[in-house]
Motif scaffolding. Structure first.
Motif: not given
Length: 248
Positions: A155-157, A162-167, A205-212, A241-243
């Protein structure tokens, strides 16, 4: 630098990479871990080589500013040494590591080192962020997130990504790694990692990246991510990975 009486993972990795910024307490801890697991230098050298290839790939997209979380010791092929024309802000949460990094980088006008908790972007000094990652939030930047996912619950990850994606601005790129279940058969070594260490199967792994969105290379063992020649034969302890941050 002082003489800390506790080993540091950052300085242990420096030792495994053949660096000079570690102490006897770190060598002792690294040796104890190897007795429980096996040789670590080849594994961490492959992880550092992955970092170098990912940073070069990011720079090849025209990105010239990097934000690095969990930076550790900023030598031995770290970001500013690979992307020699870029500006870089290294961050960490360990005060001893931060002071060491600041000492190593003293006098540089394009590289900084300060406090930064990856799970809370607001902990980064805004003045440092705007000085060393001047395009943050407005143009594509490189975000390096290595060695951290294993110490964050799902959950934290996911919230952090997600916050990094938004910023970050659209077109930004995220270099990330995940720890596999490699240590599952080495209980003594696993115990040394502490109670917050989380192993995950590659399918998680992949699901944890969210929108990346991972590049076409996918999320693969770090030695097999755009290798320079024949991939090294090392345990698949880390996947990388590079996302990409999309336009939404």
């Amino acid at each position: 630098m002082g003489e800390p009486d506790q080993p540091s993972t950052a300085r242990m990795i420096d030792y495994w990479l053949g660096g000079a910024d570690h102490l006897p307490v770190d060598v002792a801890a690294a040796t104890a871990f190897e007795q429980a697991y096996g040789p670590c230098a080849p594994v961490f050298r492959e992880l550092r080589a992955f970092l170098g290839r990912a940073v070069r790939a990011i720079a090849a997209q025209g990105v010239d500013g990097f934000l690095v979380f969990g930076a550790g010791v900023p030598t031995m092929g770290n970001v500013h040494e690979v992307a020699a024309e870029a500006t870089v802000l290294y961050t960490d949460v360990d005060p001893v590591t931060i002071r060491l990094g600041q000492r190593i980088l003293a006098g540089s006008d394009r590289v900084g080192y300060g406090f930064g908790d990856a799970t809370d972007i607001g902990t980064i000094d805004p003045a440092q962020l705007h000085r060393f990652v001047p395009g943050w939030g407005r143009r594509p930047v490189g975000v390096v997130f290595l060695g951290l996912a294993a110490f964050l619950d799902d959950d934290t990850l996911m919230r952090t990504f997600d916050e990094l994606y938004a910023a970050a601005a659209p077109g930004s790129l995220l270099a990330v790694d995940f720890d596999t279940e490699e240590l599952a058969t080495h209980p003594q070594a696993l115990a040394m990692m502490g109670p917050t260490f989380r192993m995950r199967p590659p399918a998680a792994f992949a699901p944890l990246l969210g929108r990346w969105a991972p590049t076409a290379d996918g999320i693969v063992p770090v030695s097999r991510w755009r290798p320079d020649g024949v991939p090294a034969e090392v345990p698949d302890a880390f996947y990388g990975a590079l996302a990409v941050r999309g336009e939404d």
